[in-house]
Write a protein that holds these residues in place. Sequence first.
Motif, short mmCIF file in Angstrom:
data_model
loop_
_atom_site.label_atom_id
_atom_site.label_comp_id
_atom_site.label_asym_id
_atom_site.label_seq_id
_atom_site.Cartn_x
_atom_site.Cartn_y
_atom_site.Cartn_z
N LEU A 56 0.83 -1.20 0.00
CA LEU A 56 0.00 0.00 0.00
C LEU A 56 0.87 1.26 0.00
O LEU A 56 0.59 2.21 -0.72
CB LEU A 56 -0.92 -0.01 1.22
CG LEU A 56 -1.98 1.10 1.28
CD1 LEU A 56 -2.90 1.03 0.07
CD2 LEU A 56 -2.79 1.01 2.58
N GLU A 57 1.94 1.25 0.78
CA GLU A 57 2.83 2.42 0.79
C GLU A 57 3.54 2.57 -0.55
O GLU A 57 3.73 3.69 -1.04
CB GLU A 57 3.86 2.34 1.91
CG GLU A 57 4.80 3.53 1.91
CD GLU A 57 5.60 3.70 3.17
OE1 GLU A 57 6.29 4.72 3.26
OE2 GLU A 57 5.52 2.84 4.06
N LEU A 58 3.92 1.45 -1.14
CA LEU A 58 4.57 1.51 -2.45
C LEU A 58 3.65 2.12 -3.50
O LEU A 58 4.09 2.88 -4.37
CB LEU A 58 4.99 0.09 -2.89
CG LEU A 58 6.18 -0.52 -2.12
CD1 LEU A 58 6.31 -2.00 -2.46
CD2 LEU A 58 7.47 0.22 -2.45
N GLU A 59 2.36 1.80 -3.40
CA GLU A 59 1.39 2.39 -4.32
C GLU A 59 1.22 3.89 -4.04
O GLU A 59 1.22 4.71 -4.96
CB GLU A 59 0.04 1.69 -4.20
CG GLU A 59 -1.02 2.27 -5.16
CD GLU A 59 -2.39 1.63 -5.00
OE1 GLU A 59 -3.39 2.34 -5.23
OE2 GLU A 59 -2.46 0.44 -4.63
N GLN A 60 1.11 4.25 -2.78
CA GLN A 60 0.93 5.66 -2.41
C GLN A 60 2.12 6.53 -2.81
O GLN A 60 1.95 7.70 -3.14
CB GLN A 60 0.68 5.77 -0.90
CG GLN A 60 -0.66 5.18 -0.45
CD GLN A 60 -0.79 5.09 1.06
OE1 GLN A 60 0.20 5.23 1.79
NE2 GLN A 60 -2.01 4.85 1.54
N LYS A 61 3.30 5.93 -2.79
CA LYS A 61 4.51 6.69 -3.15
C LYS A 61 4.82 6.62 -4.65
O LYS A 61 5.85 7.13 -5.09
CB LYS A 61 5.71 6.16 -2.35
CG LYS A 61 5.59 6.37 -0.84
CD LYS A 61 5.69 7.84 -0.46
CE LYS A 61 5.55 8.07 1.03
NZ LYS A 61 6.65 7.51 1.83
N GLY A 62 3.95 5.96 -5.41
CA GLY A 62 4.14 5.93 -6.86
C GLY A 62 5.19 4.97 -7.34
O GLY A 62 5.75 5.14 -8.43
N ILE A 63 5.44 3.91 -6.56
CA ILE A 63 6.45 2.92 -6.95
C ILE A 63 5.81 1.73 -7.67
O ILE A 63 6.40 1.15 -8.58
CB ILE A 63 7.25 2.43 -5.72
CG1 ILE A 63 7.87 3.62 -4.98
CG2 ILE A 63 8.35 1.46 -6.13
CD1 ILE A 63 8.82 4.47 -5.81
N VAL A 64 4.59 1.34 -7.24
CA VAL A 64 3.83 0.29 -7.95
C VAL A 64 2.46 0.86 -8.33
O VAL A 64 1.98 1.82 -7.74
CB VAL A 64 3.66 -0.98 -7.08
CG1 VAL A 64 5.01 -1.57 -6.70
CG2 VAL A 64 2.82 -0.70 -5.84
N ARG A 65 1.85 0.25 -9.33
CA ARG A 65 0.56 0.74 -9.83
C ARG A 65 -0.60 0.29 -8.96
O ARG A 65 -1.57 1.04 -8.76
CB ARG A 65 0.34 0.26 -11.27
CG ARG A 65 1.34 0.84 -12.26
CD ARG A 65 1.10 0.30 -13.66
NE ARG A 65 2.09 0.84 -14.60
CZ ARG A 65 1.97 1.99 -15.25
NH1 ARG A 65 0.86 2.72 -15.07
NH2 ARG A 65 2.90 2.40 -16.07
N ASN A 66 -0.54 -0.94 -8.46
CA ASN A 66 -1.68 -1.51 -7.76
C ASN A 66 -1.17 -2.36 -6.59
O ASN A 66 -0.51 -3.37 -6.79
CB ASN A 66 -2.50 -2.38 -8.73
CG ASN A 66 -3.81 -2.85 -8.12
OD1 ASN A 66 -3.82 -3.55 -7.12
ND2 ASN A 66 -4.92 -2.50 -8.75
N ALA A 67 -1.51 -1.93 -5.38
CA ALA A 67 -1.02 -2.61 -4.19
C ALA A 67 -1.53 -4.04 -4.09
O ALA A 67 -0.78 -4.96 -3.74
CB ALA A 67 -1.42 -1.83 -2.93
N ARG A 68 -2.80 -4.25 -4.43
CA ARG A 68 -3.38 -5.59 -4.30
C ARG A 68 -2.73 -6.56 -5.28
O ARG A 68 -2.37 -7.69 -4.91
CB ARG A 68 -4.89 -5.53 -4.55
CG ARG A 68 -5.59 -6.88 -4.39
CD ARG A 68 -7.09 -6.75 -4.49
NE ARG A 68 -7.63 -5.95 -3.37
CZ ARG A 68 -8.91 -5.66 -3.23
NH1 ARG A 68 -9.79 -6.09 -4.14
NH2 ARG A 68 -9.32 -4.96 -2.20
N ILE A 69 -2.54 -6.11 -6.53
CA ILE A 69 -1.91 -6.98 -7.52
C ILE A 69 -0.46 -7.27 -7.13
O ILE A 69 0.03 -8.40 -7.28
CB ILE A 69 -1.96 -6.33 -8.92
CG1 ILE A 69 -3.41 -6.15 -9.37
CG2 ILE A 69 -1.18 -7.16 -9.94
CD1 ILE A 69 -4.18 -7.43 -9.54
#
Length: 352
Positions: A56-69
């Motif tokens: 979730l943090e990776l998604e919020q920081k723009g590192i991954v597109r989708n936290a769940r995937i």
Amino acid sequence: MKRIVLSGLIIIIFLMAGAGAGLALYVVKALEPMPPSAEAQRISFPPGTGVAQLALELEQKGIVRNARIFTWYLKYKREGARFQAGEYDMTPGISPDEIIGQLNRGETVKEAGLRLTVPEGFTLRQIAEKLEAEHGMDSTAFLQAAQSYKAAEGTVGASIPEDASIRYRLEGYLFPETYEWKKDADANEMIASMMQELDKRLAQLPQDWKEVMAQRNLTFHQMLTIASLIEREVVVDEERPIVSGIIHNRLKQGMPLQIDATVQYLFDKQRERLLFQDLLIESPYNTYLNKGLPPGPIASPSLDSIQAAIYPAETNYLFYVTKKDGTRRHLFAETFEQHNKNIAESNKTGNP
């Protein structure tokens, strides 16, 4: 009726196939790296944090597109158990596998601490003064720690001779490099890491360096002393073996080395030029008054100077003089007569 049922089944199969293909396409798209960016994002992964929260943090920081995937991808790859806690700097544009690699290797952001660059040719006093100027460490305390430091058995530092005429015991043994320590590092820790770096760097020399040094009847301390003279006298790399050859030639012939850098070493601050009376200062380091090598190194030599000290150029040169044309190169001579001509030539280049 059978035709209607069959047609319905075919339609359902096509719909399911289409849905599966669409889902696969969605997952592939979700796992694509984000658009690249030069600005790193700080990712926090405290101990006890689950991979879902990390995703979730990776998604919020723009590192991954989708936290769940991304979380599903970690389960599919059986990753996450080896992730190391800490603070990470990650830049948008890296792939999921690169993210996993960073977390597995524990490439955390180093805790802000002490950083010191020791330039080639620095003396022990200069290192101490740089530490004081940049980090507030008492230079006198550092010099005292260096005097009392005991190197581990089996390291080159353990071979330093017990000689009262040596100005600073560890002079030349603190390898010139950029170092990083924790904020609370003391002088002994710093000295130990710089001494260890010298041992590590010696492994980069040709494998026969110890045998060659022994064939020249040199101890490690003597070799390091020659290397320090080369370091302080030479700037142009290809001239290091030549000047080394001159030092070796003069030693063999029992000639005084007459190296200005050994006189400069007697002063706490480098002098712009030496005067005649400076050459008369009584000191075992004064190679104008004493034959042979000074008691020990006069600076921290680079690996190039160390290699040149062990593998000098085989020439008949006995003299050298610095050109005064700004190149900091030298003119070399076999005889004193030729040396005087080189001095006159050098003076010409300095006075166009």
